[in-house]
Design an enzyme around this catalytic site. Structure first.
Site, mmCIF file in Angstrom:
data_model
loop_
_atom_site.group_PDB
_atom_site.id
_atom_site.type_symbol
_atom_site.label_atom_id
_atom_site.label_comp_id
_atom_site.label_asym_id
_atom_site.label_seq_id
_atom_site.Cartn_x
_atom_site.Cartn_y
_atom_site.Cartn_z
ATOM 1 N N CYS A 111 58.741 50.141 83.456
ATOM 2 C CA CYS A 111 57.514 51.277 84.630
ATOM 3 C C CYS A 111 56.697 51.733 83.198
ATOM 4 O O CYS A 111 56.809 51.698 82.030
ATOM 5 C CB CYS A 111 58.174 52.900 84.480
ATOM 6 N N GLU A 140 67.853 52.377 83.519
ATOM 7 C CA GLU A 140 65.973 51.851 83.693
ATOM 8 C C GLU A 140 65.188 50.809 82.732
ATOM 9 O O GLU A 140 64.610 50.416 82.954
ATOM 10 C CB GLU A 140 65.017 52.802 84.066
ATOM 11 N N ARG A 168 63.197 61.408 73.257
ATOM 12 C CA ARG A 168 64.199 59.782 73.595
ATOM 13 C C ARG A 168 62.923 58.380 73.716
ATOM 14 O O ARG A 168 61.490 59.252 73.898
ATOM 15 C CB ARG A 168 64.428 59.738 74.972
ATOM 16 N N ARG A 189 58.345 70.982 83.302
ATOM 17 C CA ARG A 189 60.396 71.024 84.274
ATOM 18 C C ARG A 189 61.161 71.902 84.418
ATOM 19 O O ARG A 189 61.302 72.872 82.924
ATOM 20 C CB ARG A 189 60.241 69.494 83.501
ATOM 21 N N ARG A 210 67.714 53.243 76.005
ATOM 22 C CA ARG A 210 67.137 54.174 75.720
ATOM 23 C C ARG A 210 67.870 55.161 74.870
ATOM 24 O O ARG A 210 68.709 54.956 74.226
ATOM 25 C CB ARG A 210 67.545 55.399 76.988
ATOM 26 N N THR A 232 53.702 53.181 83.249
ATOM 27 C CA THR A 232 53.993 54.291 82.807
ATOM 28 C C THR A 232 54.807 55.252 81.839
ATOM 29 O O THR A 232 54.473 56.716 81.076
ATOM 30 C CB THR A 232 54.409 56.161 83.841
ATOM 31 N N GLU A 274 63.228 65.812 85.970
ATOM 32 C CA GLU A 274 61.895 65.501 87.394
ATOM 33 C C GLU A 274 61.883 65.924 88.003
ATOM 34 O O GLU A 274 60.938 66.723 88.945
ATOM 35 C CB GLU A 274 61.597 64.088 86.625
ATOM 36 N N ARG A 331 59.580 60.142 75.198
ATOM 37 C CA ARG A 331 58.919 61.784 75.578
ATOM 38 C C ARG A 331 60.089 62.949 74.726
ATOM 39 O O ARG A 331 61.092 62.695 74.255
ATOM 40 C CB ARG A 331 60.431 62.454 76.507
#
Length: 381
Positions: free
Chosen positions: A289, A237, A138, A328, A241, A291, A333, A298
């Site tokens: 975000c 978010e 993604r 994970r 995505r 990060t 997460e 990912r």
């Protein structure tokens, strides 16, 4: 001054635009009590920086530094603790964002980000005997002219959803499918999306405090193709995505479909509105975000690792760190680990191209698989 690449003009072409802050001013609030004492926010939001930036509101969505750090103020468990409400946030609050991003991603102040989605540069694939159940890759993408999820206005969110829903209707071939708005969703459709593990839901405390669930569920939705191997989440978010996935271990096929899907989203929206992805020379693709800055990618597999399970979770975590991977549980997460199946993904986002991260994941998974075979013998499995 941060510059960002924009192809958001109707005439097309990618140019480098200097951003001149058009931020307004808000009432200066007292220095906040940051609950996450060990977060990056606690380190980088100093009283001096707050005095300089605390009264600024961004032009695109009226976002403030106080809005940006709400999670670090509200909760005591944040590592990063900051979100951007729009592209402006990264510029207007650069005195906080720049050093925080550099520390988190391990880059220097002069770093430049390079994107590369050329599947032909990927060497090899996951070993055919590796017990990989599925592959999922993604990315996040955000369009210029709209706020990011923490700051986007209600009207911007609705306008963006309308634009994307129209764009999805232009998809052809294996990418073609249907868009399902969350608002007014038929119960049968909702249950099918739940059964397929496609549906995103409300209730995440971080997203709520950060402002990402305002006006829920209006303006949100899910697109997927007929084969259910290509998805787009709208206004979760991130503005979008974009997800490619399938059963088995053919990472190259999943990456190839993702590259075509990203291009289809980009070109369809641009043809209709002239708006393009927000792409920073320094920080890559813009996300809410920090990060996720850079690729926002990912790339993950679900793989059985009985040998590593016997060796111990900390040993696997340490080995993945060496391989630039992140292990994970398959519940996500924070869902914990059950059984011998792990979700293994690239650790980095910024400072590496998409091709480099996918190659890192493939090579790392093959290494873990080869080592797992030896560990199974060691533990007499």
């Amino acid at each position: 001054m941060l510059k960002y690449v924009a192809a958001a003009c109707v005439t097309g072409g990618i140019g480098v635009l200097s951003y001149t802050s058009l931020a307004g001013s808000a009432d200066q609030k007292p220095f906040p009590n940051i609950q996450s004492k060990h977060s990056l926010v606690a380190k980088h939001v100093t009283k001096e920086r707050w005095a300089k930036l605390g009264g600024i509101t961004t032009k695109t969505s009226g976002f403030t530094l106080g809005d940006a750090i709400a999670c670090a103020v509200q909760f005591d468990n944040q590592h990063c603790g900051i979100y951007a409400g729009d592209m402006d946030s990264y510029i207007d609050f650069a005195d906080v964002f720049d050093p925080l991003i550099q520390e988190y991603h391990g880059i220097d102040a002069n770093a430049k980000h390079t994107s590369d989605m050329d599947v032909n540069k990927i060497k090899g694939n996951v070993h055919p005997k590796a017990p990989v159940k599925s592959v999922r890759i993604r990315v996040g993408r955000s369009f210029a002219g709209f706020g990011l999820s923490p700051g986007i206005t209600r009207q911007q969110r609705l306008d963006l959803e309308k634009l994307l829903a129209s764009a999805f209707g232009n998809f052809a071939g294996d990418l073609s499918g249907s868009y399902y708005p969350l608002l007014g969703m038929d119960e049968k459709v909702r249950q099918q999306l739940v059964d397929d593990h496609f549906l995103f839901v409300s209730g995440d405390p971080n997203l709520q405090v950060a402002g990402m669930e305002r006006d829920w569920p209006e303006g949100r939705g899910i697109f997927h193709n007929k084969a259910k191997t290509f998805l787009v989440w709208v206004n979760e978010e991130d503005q979008t995505r974009i997800i490619s996935m399938q059963k088995g271990g053919d990472v190259k096929a999943v990456f190839e479909r993702l590259a075509r899907g990203i291009k289809a989203v980009q070109e369809s929206v641009k043809a209709e509105s002239g708006k393009d992805f927000m792409l920073s020379e320094k920080y890559g693709y813009i996300h809410s975000c920090p990060t996720n800055l850079g690729t926002g990618m990912r790339a993950s597999v679900h793989i059985d690792l009985p040998g590593w399970t016997a060796e111990g979770s900390q040993s696997l975590k340490d080995r993945c760190e060496e391989l630039k991977l992140q292990p994970r549980g398959t519940r996500g997460e924070s869902g914990g680990q059950t059984g011998i199946t792990y979700d293994i993904s690239n650790k980095h986002r910024l400072g590496y191209s998409e091709v480099e991260l996918v190659q890192c994941m493939i090579d790392g998974v093959n290494t873990l698989y080869a080592e797992d075979v030896k560990l199974q013998k060691k533990h007499s499995l």
